[in-house]
Design a protein around this motif. Structure first.
Motif, mmCIF file in Angstrom:
data_model
loop_
_atom_site.group_PDB
_atom_site.id
_atom_site.type_symbol
_atom_site.label_atom_id
_atom_site.label_comp_id
_atom_site.label_asym_id
_atom_site.label_seq_id
_atom_site.Cartn_x
_atom_site.Cartn_y
_atom_site.Cartn_z
ATOM 1 N N GLY A 10 0.669 -1.204 0.007
ATOM 2 C CA GLY A 10 -0.114 -0.006 0.183
ATOM 3 C C GLY A 10 0.839 1.273 -0.095
ATOM 4 N N TYR A 11 0.271 2.338 -0.685
ATOM 5 C CA TYR A 11 1.098 3.620 -0.915
ATOM 6 C C TYR A 11 2.512 3.466 -1.510
ATOM 7 C CZ TYR A 11 -2.726 5.653 1.907
ATOM 8 O OH TYR A 11 -3.995 6.134 2.230
ATOM 9 N N GLU A 12 2.761 2.357 -2.085
ATOM 10 C CA GLU A 12 4.005 2.063 -2.740
ATOM 11 C C GLU A 12 3.784 2.786 -4.090
ATOM 12 O OE1 GLU A 12 5.893 -1.807 -1.388
ATOM 13 O OE2 GLU A 12 6.210 -1.334 -3.484
ATOM 14 N N ALA A 13 2.612 2.785 -4.894
ATOM 15 C CA ALA A 13 2.480 3.210 -6.132
ATOM 16 C C ALA A 13 2.215 4.697 -6.044
ATOM 17 C CB ALA A 13 0.987 2.857 -6.618
ATOM 18 N N LEU A 14 1.707 5.300 -4.854
ATOM 19 C CA LEU A 14 1.878 6.900 -4.893
ATOM 20 C C LEU A 14 3.187 7.180 -4.581
ATOM 21 C CD1 LEU A 14 0.186 9.455 -4.357
ATOM 22 C CD2 LEU A 14 0.261 8.656 -1.951
ATOM 23 N N GLY A 15 4.135 6.709 -3.975
ATOM 24 C CA GLY A 15 5.369 6.772 -3.752
ATOM 25 C C GLY A 15 6.400 7.074 -5.059
ATOM 26 N N LYS A 16 6.006 5.956 -5.789
ATOM 27 C CA LYS A 16 6.567 5.794 -6.987
ATOM 28 C C LYS A 16 6.108 7.100 -8.070
ATOM 29 C CE LYS A 16 6.681 2.095 -10.938
ATOM 30 N NZ LYS A 16 6.084 1.191 -11.413
ATOM 31 N N VAL A 17 4.836 7.246 -8.127
ATOM 32 C CA VAL A 17 4.459 8.331 -8.881
ATOM 33 C C VAL A 17 4.955 9.599 -8.464
ATOM 34 C CG1 VAL A 17 2.161 9.425 -9.702
ATOM 35 C CG2 VAL A 17 2.284 7.007 -9.517
ATOM 36 N N LEU A 18 5.018 9.846 -7.324
ATOM 37 C CA LEU A 18 5.193 11.205 -6.874
ATOM 38 C C LEU A 18 6.710 11.558 -7.172
ATOM 39 C CD1 LEU A 18 2.970 11.927 -3.704
ATOM 40 C CD2 LEU A 18 2.570 12.744 -6.064
ATOM 41 N N THR A 19 7.314 10.561 -6.686
ATOM 42 C CA THR A 19 8.883 10.665 -6.690
ATOM 43 C C THR A 19 9.641 10.442 -8.148
ATOM 44 O OG1 THR A 19 9.274 8.513 -5.658
ATOM 45 C CG2 THR A 19 9.275 10.388 -4.211
ATOM 46 N N THR A 20 9.046 9.433 -8.944
ATOM 47 C CA THR A 20 9.574 9.151 -10.158
ATOM 48 C C THR A 20 8.978 9.607 -11.486
ATOM 49 O OG1 THR A 20 8.797 7.204 -10.383
ATOM 50 C CG2 THR A 20 10.886 7.234 -9.102
ATOM 51 N N MET A 21 7.855 10.229 -11.311
ATOM 52 C CA MET A 21 7.014 10.292 -12.381
ATOM 53 C C MET A 21 6.602 11.630 -12.777
ATOM 54 S SD MET A 21 5.020 6.869 -12.530
ATOM 55 C CE MET A 21 4.035 6.967 -14.060
ATOM 56 N N ASN A 54 2.544 18.396 1.029
ATOM 57 C CA ASN A 54 4.049 17.941 0.773
ATOM 58 C C ASN A 54 4.319 16.374 0.926
ATOM 59 O OD1 ASN A 54 6.610 18.207 -0.066
ATOM 60 N ND2 ASN A 54 7.396 18.790 2.086
ATOM 61 N N ILE A 55 3.446 15.703 0.150
ATOM 62 C CA ILE A 55 3.095 14.196 0.240
ATOM 63 C C ILE A 55 4.671 13.738 -0.335
ATOM 64 C CG2 ILE A 55 2.099 12.114 -0.207
ATOM 65 C CD1 ILE A 55 -0.499 14.035 -0.602
ATOM 66 N N PHE A 56 5.304 12.728 0.578
ATOM 67 C CA PHE A 56 6.488 12.048 0.340
ATOM 68 C C PHE A 56 7.689 13.058 -0.260
ATOM 69 C CE2 PHE A 56 3.993 8.254 -0.656
ATOM 70 C CZ PHE A 56 4.682 7.251 -0.054
ATOM 71 N N ASP A 57 7.604 14.224 0.487
ATOM 72 C CA ASP A 57 8.544 15.634 0.191
ATOM 73 C C ASP A 57 8.469 15.703 -1.241
ATOM 74 O OD1 ASP A 57 9.596 16.067 2.627
ATOM 75 O OD2 ASP A 57 10.945 14.431 2.715
ATOM 76 N N SER A 58 7.420 15.691 -1.949
ATOM 77 C CA SER A 58 7.249 15.903 -3.235
ATOM 78 C C SER A 58 6.821 17.199 -3.814
ATOM 79 C CB SER A 58 6.440 15.113 -3.872
ATOM 80 O OG SER A 58 5.140 15.164 -3.471
ATOM 81 N N GLY A 59 6.298 18.001 -2.748
ATOM 82 C CA GLY A 59 5.903 19.230 -2.768
ATOM 83 C C GLY A 59 4.349 19.322 -3.159
ATOM 84 N N PHE A 60 3.746 18.054 -3.297
ATOM 85 C CA PHE A 60 2.531 17.884 -3.886
ATOM 86 C C PHE A 60 1.482 17.925 -2.648
ATOM 87 C CE2 PHE A 60 -0.918 14.899 -4.853
ATOM 88 C CZ PHE A 60 -1.714 15.864 -5.932
ATOM 89 N N ASP A 61 0.522 18.813 -2.751
ATOM 90 C CA ASP A 61 -0.556 18.662 -1.774
ATOM 91 C C ASP A 61 -1.805 18.098 -2.086
ATOM 92 O OD1 ASP A 61 1.516 20.229 -0.472
ATOM 93 O OD2 ASP A 61 0.244 21.816 -0.816
ATOM 94 N N PHE A 62 -2.532 17.221 -1.140
ATOM 95 C CA PHE A 62 -3.707 16.788 -1.576
ATOM 96 C C PHE A 62 -4.435 16.129 -0.150
ATOM 97 C CE2 PHE A 62 -6.881 13.561 -3.439
ATOM 98 C CZ PHE A 62 -7.269 14.397 -4.538
ATOM 99 N N ASN A 63 -5.709 16.571 -0.225
ATOM 100 C CA ASN A 63 -6.568 16.528 0.724
ATOM 101 C C ASN A 63 -7.997 15.834 0.409
ATOM 102 O OD1 ASN A 63 -5.848 16.797 3.551
ATOM 103 N ND2 ASN A 63 -5.336 18.927 2.882
ATOM 104 N N ILE A 64 -8.593 14.905 1.172
ATOM 105 C CA ILE A 64 -9.758 14.310 0.673
ATOM 106 C C ILE A 64 -10.814 14.590 1.906
ATOM 107 C CG2 ILE A 64 -10.992 11.853 0.103
ATOM 108 C CD1 ILE A 64 -8.408 11.143 -0.977
ATOM 109 N N GLU A 65 -12.092 14.652 1.357
ATOM 110 C CA GLU A 65 -13.308 15.086 2.278
ATOM 111 C C GLU A 65 -14.569 14.361 1.914
ATOM 112 O OE1 GLU A 65 -14.957 19.201 2.681
ATOM 113 O OE2 GLU A 65 -12.850 20.031 2.274
#
Lengths: 602, 154
Positions: free
Chosen positions: A138-149, A262-273
């Protein structure tokens, strides 16, 4: 520390009501009582499938599956299996057909024939603990996307995967993302459509209750791909357990920094309601859903402009459904090519079906696209109970149609189902046997649409009502042959001229039963007979020769229409009979029939 | 009982929170409805016309401006439940509660409603009482549930 053993107790809503929480607590206290060590974990998981036979308990590492476990069985399982390693034979899951006992979960046809992507974690992890999700990649895909793509590469993977929307229409998800990514705006939104309302479909509920983090992870990936920083999950208030687990999961994800700034130190912010639906089926349509989140009446509007251009609060918005999202993390982990290798050329991946109706194994199953209906019904579903004949399967709920015995070997995918006059819909699959009247079934679905039509456009609001009037007439024995033609032309007109998907698909159940079961309609109209013995005005109640003369029917008849002596065959006076069916329900030996073939026995 | 103001103060003054507010407030109220006075207060707080609030309430089947019983019973009547004889469940409720669809018992304890799919098709027939869903119902089971709820009152 690694746990030596895991005891997973199905905490899906069905099993939960049959006391899975007490089961878990009892397992815990028994393990403590016998002092078996603290390296044995007990957890409630999401739905296992096979709900009719619950509550289930699955024990790792052996993968032993127990079914129908009661509180009084717990002590035996702990003393025999956990302490001494001897499985408790009498509680092992039994196959529906051969009553063979299965020690291992993957031996079961029900599981062996399935490929679980969207449901990969349901029934396997504890949905209340994010660490279990993380342990299953879990959350590996997100890490991969945010840090390498880059966002463009992220959209490209989705395009390459060929994933199509699992909510009904089957629109390619990658194209949806691309449209939205290309819209220029200071603010964009991601919406997860969890307004599951198709009668017969409950896979979204199972995913949200059993694996909520997969949806949160996918929505965050979606936000990164299109440039959105806010997501909404629009979920029915009728699913309280799913709402509760989502709230918890969002809290956990925020704490771990998987949501927020700043999810995974990528500078990307995201929130869910979360936003709750208040009981309107039409809100599953994306523009109606958007109106509902804005606090308006949930009515659809004309497209274009599509939500990808002008959606929530007038900003570009991407809407995908729960099952679609549940697939997405795996697509990024294993790659678009892997995903495309599953399923058929134009429909890649798998589909979850909710199998219900006249079928041995009811529950959720996930199969590669292209699996045939025969495999689903006879191999995974275990066939039709009580030695009845398969008559039809209704897919796509009130928007779909029926598939008949001739099409049992057609591979199921988006396009084949449309060619058969049905549609994938959200994946509800209701199996009917010879006891189901197809005219009555069509009428039932139409009643649903009439009730749920929002009333904005005339073809849907008025047209479906008129179609229902006609079907009511036919079921009451007052239909004419002309009615059948009107049904057909009216149905086609509503399909062509309605504003949204609800109206455009509403006539499908009628049109498809008319096409495949016209003879049954004609029997209602010409012979004034309901061949399945369902429509009360068009049927007769007859006592068969196997009557044992117990007098139960006569005592239950509200109008005194049944006569007969004790231990002798009874008779029904058809002039007095009001066809209420009380006798049929009361009969202990099934000696009362409504089938036309038995009418000669009068 | 929770006051409307307590709920309102949790939400920003934006129309997008209207349905959330209505649902939360209605659930907290004993007789599960939004009165015209409530409509006026909500309208004033959010700056949304009263007509708009009423129009939203009338659109969604879970929202009501009519008082309901302490227990709102919703019987699922969709195809999967129907083929598993949900009619006998509904008939049983009509028989023991002596009310029909949309009506409330004289003691204001029960309201009976027919609802769309509750998503519990694999264990049909199903019904919901307030926030709890009951599955695999039989007329006998229904009778027991109602008796238990009646007992709770005492």
């Amino acid at each position: 520390m690694l746990d030596r053993m895991h005891i997973l107790i199905c905490g899906g809503a069905e099993c939960k009501e049959s006391n899975s929480v007490e089961l878990r607590d009892l397992f815990k206290s028994e393990i403590e009582r016998l002092n078996l060590g603290d390296d044995i974990q007990t957890a409630l998981t999401g739905c296992f499938g096979l709900c009719a036979l619950g509550p289930h308990v699955l024990i790792y590492p052996e993968e032993t599956l127990y079914s129908g476990v009661k509180l009084e069985d717990v002590r035996e399982i702990v003393e025999q299996h956990i302490a001494k390693g001897k499985p408790v034979d009498r509680l092992l899951f039994k196959g529906e057909f051969d009553r063979k006992k299965f020690r291992n979960r993957s031996e079961l046809t029900f599981f062996a024939k399935q490929t679980r992507i969207a449901l990969r974690n349901c029934g396997v992890i504890n949905p209340l603990d994010v660490n279990e999700y993380i342990a299953r990649h879990g959350y590996e895909a997100l890490g991969k996307v945010l840090t390498t793509m880059t966002p463009e590469e992220t959209v490209q993977v989705m395009l390459d995967s060929g994933l199509r929307g699992r909510g009904g229409g089957g629109f390619p998800t990658g194209r949806k993302w691309q449209f939205c990514a290309n819209s220029v705006s200071d603010k964009k939104y991601v919406i997860c459509n969890a307004d599951e309302g198709d009668p017969g479909a409950f896979m979204d509920r199972a995913v949200l209750e059993g694996d909520p983090h997969s949806v949160l992870e996918a929505m965050t990936i979606n936000g990164y791909a299109i440039g959105a920083d806010t997501g909404y999950i629009y979920i029915r208030a009728e699913y309280p357990l799913a709402v509760q687990r989502l709230e918890l999961a969002i809290g956990e994800a925020r704490e771990l920094g998987m949501l927020g700034k700043n999810i995974f130190d990528s500078g990307f912010d995201f929130n869910i309601e979360l936003r709750l639906g208040a009981g309107a089926f039409v809100c599953g349509e994306e523009t109606a859903l958007i109106a509902s989140i804005e606090g308006e009446r949930g009515m659809p509007r004309n497209k274009p402009p599509y939500p990808a251009v002008k959606g929530l609060f007038g900003k570009p918005t991407n809407v995908n459904n729960v099952e679609t999202y549940a697939n997405i993390p795996v697509v990024y982990l294993k790659g678009a090519d892997w995903f495309k290798s599953i399923g058929t050329e134009k429909s890649s991946g798998t589909k979850v079906f909710a199998l219900g109706g006249k079928i041995a194994n009811t529950g959720l199953l996930e199969v590669p696209m292209g699996t045939t209906l025969r495999e689903v019904i006879y191999e995974i579903g275990g066939g039709i109970p009580n030695k009845r004949e398969f008559k039809a399967a209704q897919t796509g709920g009130p928007s779909g149609g029926c598939i008949t015995a001739e099409s049992l070997d057609t591979p199921i995918d988006f396009d084949n189902l449309i060619a058969l006059g049905s549609m994938m819909g959200s994946g509800g699959m209701i199996v009917m046997d010879e006891d189901n009247c197809m005219v009555d079934v069509a009428r039932f679905y139409l009643e649903f649409t009439v009730e749920e039509s929002c009333g904005k456009c005339t073809p849907c609001r008025e047209g479906t009502k008129r179609m229902l009037d006609i079907l009511n007439r036919i079921c009451e024995g007052e239909g004419t042959m002309e009615d059948l033609d009107v049904l057909e032309s009216l149905g086609k007109m509503i399909k062509d001229s309605s504003l949204c998907g609800l109206g455009q698909t509403a006539p499908n159940p009628v049109l498809s039963t008319l096409k495949h079961f016209r003879k049954e309609y004609e029997a209602h109209v010409i012979d004034k007979v309901c061949p399945a013995g369902v429509c009360s005005n068009l049927t007769k109640y007859v006592v068969l020769d196997n009557c044992i003369g117990c007098t139960k029917c006569a005592r239950n008849c509200p109008v005194g229409a049944i006569e007969g002596k004790v231990k002798e065959k009874h008779f029904i006076d058809l002039d007095l009979c009001i066809r209420c069916g009380a006798c049929k329900t009361a009969c202990p030996v099934n000696a009362i029939s409504t089938k036309p073939e038995s009418w000669g026995a009068m | 009982m929770i006051l409307l103001n307590e709920i309102l103060s949790k939400y920003p003054k934006e129309q997008e929170y209207l349905i959330e507010i209505l649902l939360e407030y209605q659930t907290s109220k004993k007789n599960h409805y939004i009165s015209s006075e409530d409509v006026a207060s909500i309208s004033k707080y959010l700056g949304v016309p009263e007509s708009q609030v009423c129009s939203v309430i009338s659109f969604y089947s879970l929202l009501s401006m009519k008082p309901k019983g302490k227990y709102v019973i919703q019987v699922c009547h969709d195809v999967p439940c129907f083929v598993n004889d949900s009619t006998s469940i509904y008939d049983k409720l009509v028989e023991i509660l002596e009310i029909n669809d949309g009506e409330t018992t004289k003691d204001n304890l029960f309201t009976l409603e027919i609802t769309e799919c509750l998503g519990r098709c694999n264990e049909a027939p199903a019904m919901r009482v307030n926030n709890l869903v009951y599955v695999s119902l039989t007329p006998a089971k229904v009778e027991k549930i109602i008796n238990d709820l009646r007992g709770e009152k005492k």
